[in-house]
Design a protein around this motif. Structure first.
Motif, PDB file in Angstrom:
ATOM      1  N   ALA A 177       0.837  -1.206   0.000  1.00  0.00           N
ATOM      2  CA  ALA A 177       0.000   0.000   0.000  1.00  0.00           C
ATOM      3  C   ALA A 177       0.868   1.251   0.000  1.00  0.00           C
ATOM      4  N   GLY A 178       1.863   1.264  -0.898  1.00  0.00           N
ATOM      5  CA  GLY A 178       2.698   2.455  -1.064  1.00  0.00           C
ATOM      6  C   GLY A 178       2.137   3.310  -2.191  1.00  0.00           C
ATOM      7  N   VAL A 179       2.980   4.197  -2.687  1.00  0.00           N
ATOM      8  CA  VAL A 179       2.525   5.152  -3.692  1.00  0.00           C
ATOM      9  C   VAL A 179       2.060   4.452  -4.974  1.00  0.00           C
ATOM     10  N   ILE A 180       2.875   3.522  -5.476  1.00  0.00           N
ATOM     11  CA  ILE A 180       2.533   2.852  -6.735  1.00  0.00           C
ATOM     12  C   ILE A 180       1.245   2.039  -6.575  1.00  0.00           C
ATOM     13  N   GLY A 181       1.177   1.264  -5.498  1.00  0.00           N
ATOM     14  CA  GLY A 181       0.016   0.410  -5.273  1.00  0.00           C
ATOM     15  C   GLY A 181      -1.282   1.206  -5.239  1.00  0.00           C
ATOM     16  N   LEU A 182      -1.250   2.355  -4.568  1.00  0.00           N
ATOM     17  CA  LEU A 182      -2.488   3.120  -4.411  1.00  0.00           C
ATOM     18  C   LEU A 182      -2.835   3.912  -5.670  1.00  0.00           C
ATOM     19  N   GLU A 183      -1.822   4.419  -6.364  1.00  0.00           N
ATOM     20  CA  GLU A 183      -2.126   5.134  -7.613  1.00  0.00           C
ATOM     21  C   GLU A 183      -2.684   4.160  -8.661  1.00  0.00           C
ATOM     22  N   MET A 184      -1.990   3.049  -8.867  1.00  0.00           N
ATOM     23  CA  MET A 184      -2.452   2.106  -9.895  1.00  0.00           C
ATOM     24  C   MET A 184      -3.715   1.375  -9.441  1.00  0.00           C
ATOM     25  N   VAL A 197      -5.981  -4.381  -1.739  1.00  0.00           N
ATOM     26  CA  VAL A 197      -4.586  -4.044  -1.443  1.00  0.00           C
ATOM     27  C   VAL A 197      -4.156  -4.818  -0.201  1.00  0.00           C
ATOM     28  N   VAL A 198      -3.081  -5.570  -0.333  1.00  0.00           N
ATOM     29  CA  VAL A 198      -2.565  -6.353   0.795  1.00  0.00           C
ATOM     30  C   VAL A 198      -1.262  -5.699   1.265  1.00  0.00           C
ATOM     31  N   GLU A 199      -1.229  -5.292   2.515  1.00  0.00           N
ATOM     32  CA  GLU A 199      -0.091  -4.513   3.020  1.00  0.00           C
ATOM     33  C   GLU A 199       0.478  -5.134   4.290  1.00  0.00           C
ATOM     34  N   TYR A 200       1.791  -5.178   4.364  1.00  0.00           N
ATOM     35  CA  TYR A 200       2.497  -5.785   5.492  1.00  0.00           C
ATOM     36  C   TYR A 200       2.279  -5.029   6.803  1.00  0.00           C
ATOM     37  N   LEU A 201       2.338  -3.711   6.717  1.00  0.00           N
ATOM     38  CA  LEU A 201       2.210  -2.893   7.933  1.00  0.00           C
ATOM     39  C   LEU A 201       0.728  -2.758   8.330  1.00  0.00           C
ATOM     40  N   THR A 205       0.595   3.621   3.236  1.00  0.00           N
ATOM     41  CA  THR A 205       1.597   4.670   2.990  1.00  0.00           C
ATOM     42  C   THR A 205       2.555   4.891   4.169  1.00  0.00           C
ATOM     43  N   PRO A 206       3.492   3.970   4.350  1.00  0.00           N
ATOM     44  CA  PRO A 206       4.431   4.073   5.466  1.00  0.00           C
ATOM     45  C   PRO A 206       5.199   5.403   5.438  1.00  0.00           C
ATOM     46  N   GLY A 207       5.383   5.970   6.612  1.00  0.00           N
ATOM     47  CA  GLY A 207       6.152   7.224   6.697  1.00  0.00           C
ATOM     48  C   GLY A 207       5.279   8.455   6.607  1.00  0.00           C
ATOM     49  N   GLY A 230      -1.570  -5.530   7.802  1.00  0.00           N
ATOM     50  CA  GLY A 230      -0.857  -6.428   8.717  1.00  0.00           C
ATOM     51  C   GLY A 230      -0.690  -7.812   8.122  1.00  0.00           C
ATOM     52  N   ALA A 231      -0.518  -7.860   6.800  1.00  0.00           N
ATOM     53  CA  ALA A 231      -0.475  -9.151   6.101  1.00  0.00           C
ATOM     54  C   ALA A 231       0.818  -9.294   5.309  1.00  0.00           C
ATOM     55  N   ALA A 232       1.595 -10.298   5.656  1.00  0.00           N
ATOM     56  CA  ALA A 232       2.861 -10.534   4.951  1.00  0.00           C
ATOM     57  C   ALA A 232       2.610 -11.497   3.802  1.00  0.00           C
ATOM     58  N   VAL A 233       2.809 -11.021   2.590  1.00  0.00           N
ATOM     59  CA  VAL A 233       2.588 -11.884   1.419  1.00  0.00           C
ATOM     60  C   VAL A 233       3.712 -12.918   1.341  1.00  0.00           C
ATOM     61  N   GLN A 234       3.289 -14.173   1.135  1.00  0.00           N
ATOM     62  CA  GLN A 234       4.249 -15.285   1.117  1.00  0.00           C
ATOM     63  C   GLN A 234       4.622 -15.698  -0.301  1.00  0.00           C
ATOM     64  N   VAL A 265       2.667  -6.220  -8.083  1.00  0.00           N
ATOM     65  CA  VAL A 265       3.649  -6.226  -6.995  1.00  0.00           C
ATOM     66  C   VAL A 265       4.232  -4.818  -6.878  1.00  0.00           C
ATOM     67  N   ALA A 266       3.904  -4.148  -5.786  1.00  0.00           N
ATOM     68  CA  ALA A 266       4.358  -2.758  -5.592  1.00  0.00           C
ATOM     69  C   ALA A 266       4.978  -2.644  -4.216  1.00  0.00           C
ATOM     70  N   THR A 267       6.070  -3.384  -4.047  1.00  0.00           N
ATOM     71  CA  THR A 267       6.710  -3.467  -2.727  1.00  0.00           C
ATOM     72  C   THR A 267       8.034  -2.708  -2.695  1.00  0.00           C
ATOM     73  N   VAL A 346       4.129  13.523  -3.100  1.00  0.00           N
ATOM     74  CA  VAL A 346       2.745  13.658  -3.556  1.00  0.00           C
ATOM     75  C   VAL A 346       2.219  12.317  -4.055  1.00  0.00           C
ATOM     76  N   ILE A 347       0.982  12.013  -3.717  1.00  0.00           N
ATOM     77  CA  ILE A 347       0.307  10.848  -4.299  1.00  0.00           C
ATOM     78  C   ILE A 347      -0.852  11.392  -5.123  1.00  0.00           C
ATOM     79  N   TYR A 348      -0.891  10.979  -6.402  1.00  0.00           N
ATOM     80  CA  TYR A 348      -1.812  11.637  -7.345  1.00  0.00           C
ATOM     81  C   TYR A 348      -3.136  10.911  -7.499  1.00  0.00           C
TER      82      TYR A 348
HETATM   83  P1  NAI Z   1       6.736   1.936  -1.334  1.00  0.00           P
HETATM   84  O1  NAI Z   1       8.011   1.750  -0.625  1.00  0.00           O
HETATM   85  O2  NAI Z   1       6.087   3.278  -1.397  1.00  0.00           O
HETATM   86  O3  NAI Z   1       5.619   0.932  -0.713  1.00  0.00           O
HETATM   87  C1  NAI Z   1       5.819  -0.467  -0.677  1.00  0.00           C
HETATM   88  C2  NAI Z   1       4.843  -1.070   0.317  1.00  0.00           C
HETATM   89  O4  NAI Z   1       4.914  -2.480   0.218  1.00  0.00           O
HETATM   90  C3  NAI Z   1       5.136  -0.701   1.751  1.00  0.00           C
HETATM   91  O5  NAI Z   1       3.981  -0.183   2.344  1.00  0.00           O
HETATM   92  C4  NAI Z   1       5.563  -2.038   2.368  1.00  0.00           C
HETATM   93  O6  NAI Z   1       5.236  -2.126   3.738  1.00  0.00           O
HETATM   94  C5  NAI Z   1       4.792  -3.024   1.516  1.00  0.00           C
HETATM   95  N1  NAI Z   1       5.331  -4.401   1.533  1.00  0.00           N
HETATM   96  C6  NAI Z   1       6.631  -4.782   1.448  1.00  0.00           C
HETATM   97  N2  NAI Z   1       6.731  -6.133   1.519  1.00  0.00           N
HETATM   98  C7  NAI Z   1       5.480  -6.638   1.638  1.00  0.00           C
HETATM   99  C8  NAI Z   1       4.930  -7.962   1.771  1.00  0.00           C
HETATM  100  N3  NAI Z   1       5.689  -9.068   1.779  1.00  0.00           N
HETATM  101  N4  NAI Z   1       3.576  -8.110   1.880  1.00  0.00           N
HETATM  102  C9  NAI Z   1       2.780  -7.008   1.902  1.00  0.00           C
HETATM  103  N5  NAI Z   1       3.252  -5.744   1.771  1.00  0.00           N
HETATM  104  C10 NAI Z   1       4.582  -5.540   1.655  1.00  0.00           C
HETATM  105  O7  NAI Z   1       6.998   1.353  -2.800  1.00  0.00           O
HETATM  106  P2  NAI Z   1       6.255   1.508  -4.186  1.00  0.00           P
HETATM  107  O8  NAI Z   1       4.838   1.939  -4.011  1.00  0.00           O
HETATM  108  O9  NAI Z   1       6.543   0.251  -4.913  1.00  0.00           O
HETATM  109  O10 NAI Z   1       7.018   2.714  -4.864  1.00  0.00           O
HETATM  110  C11 NAI Z   1       8.411   2.598  -5.165  1.00  0.00           C
HETATM  111  C12 NAI Z   1       9.081   3.942  -5.200  1.00  0.00           C
HETATM  112  O11 NAI Z   1       8.600   4.725  -6.270  1.00  0.00           O
HETATM  113  C13 NAI Z   1       8.839   4.718  -3.918  1.00  0.00           C
HETATM  114  O12 NAI Z   1      10.053   5.232  -3.460  1.00  0.00           O
HETATM  115  C14 NAI Z   1       7.914   5.816  -4.357  1.00  0.00           C
HETATM  116  O13 NAI Z   1       8.135   7.009  -3.603  1.00  0.00           O
HETATM  117  C15 NAI Z   1       8.251   6.019  -5.834  1.00  0.00           C
HETATM  118  N6  NAI Z   1       7.077   6.496  -6.537  1.00  0.00           N
HETATM  119  C16 NAI Z   1       6.649   7.769  -6.316  1.00  0.00           C
HETATM  120  C17 NAI Z   1       5.503   8.231  -6.911  1.00  0.00           C
HETATM  121  C18 NAI Z   1       5.038   9.617  -6.602  1.00  0.00           C
HETATM  122  O14 NAI Z   1       5.829  10.408  -6.099  1.00  0.00           O
HETATM  123  N7  NAI Z   1       3.784   9.961  -6.858  1.00  0.00           N
HETATM  124  C19 NAI Z   1       4.703   7.399  -7.807  1.00  0.00           C
HETATM  125  C20 NAI Z   1       5.209   6.078  -7.925  1.00  0.00           C
HETATM  126  C21 NAI Z   1       6.354   5.671  -7.320  1.00  0.00           C
END
Ligand code: NAI
Length: 462
Positions: A177-184, A197-201, A205-207, A230-234, A265-267, A346-348
């Motif tokens: 549930a980071g930026v990519i996961g939520l935008e797409m 959306v399945v998120e580990y924490l 949006t951690p941080g 709170g779900a760790a993908v295996q 996969v957006a981890t 920013v998340i768009y």
């Molecule tokens: P991210 O680091 O933002 O989020 C990844 C998420 O995956 C985290 O919440 C993490 O806890 C979770 N995760 C990790 N392992 C997992 C597991 N085994 N099971 C479930 N959840 C798990 O990474 P993301 O979204 O892939 O983005 C990558 C980079 O690209 C980031 O640094 C982001 O800032 C950047 N980006 C920025 C954009 C913007 O500024 N609008 C748009 C797209 C990407």
């Protein structure tokens, strides 16, 4: 005599901006890019194409959700996915061609091919070796997958595949549930896919500021996105017409599965430096794969610099751009500087989410006394008029001096509004400085001023 003063390896936002600035500073500059188009991940398979799809699907959402409320009746909109993809590609092409034009205008030599560094002062592109007084590594990053998941960019995809799926899937599981996961995830939910959306924490949006993250999750849930936290993908198992995602809930270690036509996969992402030959020439790396640099972006090998996603720090195009400009200044003998305390994020989605500076959580950890001024878009006439009154502005200031320490916004236009606070922070402004600045009515920005007023004697419209 070296062939070039500077060779920049990588034509993404870090690299191309660096090359242009080097040329503007009078340095003979080349930029190496192997993907056949300038602009890197951002323009080709990242920020820009995703914004095209977010824009198109935002309008679709408006048709479905809000048109009738505004007396716009009978609008029947059908999605032509191929045409939406063409629109996205046109946007990409227009932008990448624009950079080629800027290279010509600034007399930057565009070396097409994958570059490597056979020795300090040399860059090899294809069979040719070019010499340079300075080399800048701006090779960016690539998606980081998880063990147990085989990416095929067809039904188990990274952001790259997610931007170009052959059709809109009926269901999608987003891992992370980071930026990519939520935008797409937003794009496909608006197109009618059932998105989970399945998120580990335990939060999305951690941080990000905790209050904003909570509100953001609620708003996305209202838009139909489901969350498993709170779900760790295996792992992911491929079946006939479906993929099965296995996860373990962290609270009780219980095991679950969920099926979906497409898995995104957006981890996170990892630095991309493969093939540069850095090890052979002794460039020091950090344990997580980034190139190690000093405060002026110099690596451990004289004359070789690195910037952007390939080094430490947030993986953001604008952070890379700033470093690109700053390292160009350093190479030209000037004083390049990046203020890492004022880098907006920013998340768009709709609404947008934007933040800069410190969160309450970080300030608590630091034990710093702070005050919070908040203002809901419910009190903003303009936001109400466009059905986007759900969010709020949160301004955090030093309790003693009123100096702005951070700002977090969820609401319409958040990604543009945040820059008012970025500038204020660069000038060391107080909330009162913002509160005393006239803001045009009716604008979303009035909510920023109201949040600043709330840090003092109180907001007017709350
Ligand atoms: P991210 O680091 O933002 O989020 C990844 C998420 O995956 C985290 O919440 C993490 O806890 C979770 N995760 C990790 N392992 C997992 C597991 N085994 N099971 C479930 N959840 C798990 O990474 P993301 O979204 O892939 O983005 C990558 C980079 O690209 C980031 O640094 C982001 O800032 C950047 N980006 C920025 C954009 C913007 O500024 N609008 C748009 C797209 C990407």
């Amino acid at each position: 005599m070296a062939d070039f003063d500077v060779i920049v390896i990588g034509g993404g936002p870090g690299g191309y901006v660096c090359a242009i600035r080097c040329a503007q500073l009078g340095l003979k500059t080349a930029c190496v890019e192997g993907r056949g188009a300038l602009g890197g991940t951002c323009l080709n398979v990242g920020c820009i194409p995703s914004k095209a799809l977010l824009n198109a699907t935002h309008h679709l959402h408006e048709v479905h959700e809000n048109f009738e409320k505004m007396g716009l009746m009978g609008a029947k909109v059908k999605v032509d996915w191929a045409k939406m993809q063409d629109y996205k590609q046109d946007v990409i092409n227009g932008n990448t061609k624009g950079i080629e034009f800027l290279f010509k205008k600034n007399k930057v030599t565009y070396l097409q091919g994958w570059g490597s560094i056979p020795a300090a002062g040399q860059v090899k592109v294809g069979d040719e070796v070019h010499s340079a007084k300075a080399i800048v590594i701006a090779t960016g990053s690539e998606p980081a997958s998880l063990p147990g998941i085989e990416i095929d960019e067809d039904t188990v995809v990274t952001s790259t595949g997610a931007l170009s799926l052959p059709k809109v899937p009926k269901s999608m599981v987003v891992i992370g549930a980071g930026v990519i996961g939520l935008e797409m995830g937003s794009v496909y939910a608006r197109l009618g896919a059932e998105v989970t959306v399945v998120e580990y924490l335990d939060a999305i949006t951690p941080g990000m500021d905790g209050e904003i993250a909570k509100s953001f999750q609620k708003i996305l849930a209202k838009q139909g996105i489901k969350f498993v936290l709170g779900a760790a993908v295996q792992g992911v198992t491929k079946g006939k017409g479906k993929n099965t995602v296995a996860y373990k809930l962290r609270k009780d270690e219980s095991e679950h599965t969920i099926d979906a036509e497409v898995v995104l996969v957006a981890t996170g992402r990892k630095p991309y430096t493969a093939g540069l030959g850095l090890e052979a020439i002794g460039v020091e790396m950090l344990p997580r794969g980034q190139v190690k640099t000093d405060a002026h972006w110099a690596t451990s090998v004289k004359g070789i610099y690195a910037i952007g996603d390939a080094i430490i720090g947030p993986m953001l195009a604008h952070k890379a751009e700033d470093e690109g400009m700053a390292v160009a200044e350093v190479i030209a003998g000037k004083h390049g500087h990046v203020n890492y305390d004022v880098i907006p994020g920013v998340i768009y989605t709709t609404p947008e989410v934007a933040s800069v500076g410190k969160t309450e959580e970080v300030l608590k950890q630091e034990g710093r006394a702070y005050k919070v001024g908040k203002f809901s878009f419910m009190g903003n006439g303009r936001a109400k008029a466009v059905f986007q009154a759900d969010g709020f502005v949160k301004l955090i200031v030093d309790a003693g001096t009123d100096r702005i320490l951070g700002c977090h916004i969820i609401g319409p236009g958040a990604g543009d509004m945040i820059h008012e606070i970025c500038v204020a922070m660069e000038f060391g402004a107080s909330a009162q400085d913002v509160a005393l600045t006239c803001h045009a009515h009716p604008t979303y920005s009035e909510a920023v001023r109201e949040a600043a007023l709330a840090c003092g004697d109180g907001a007017i419209h709350a």
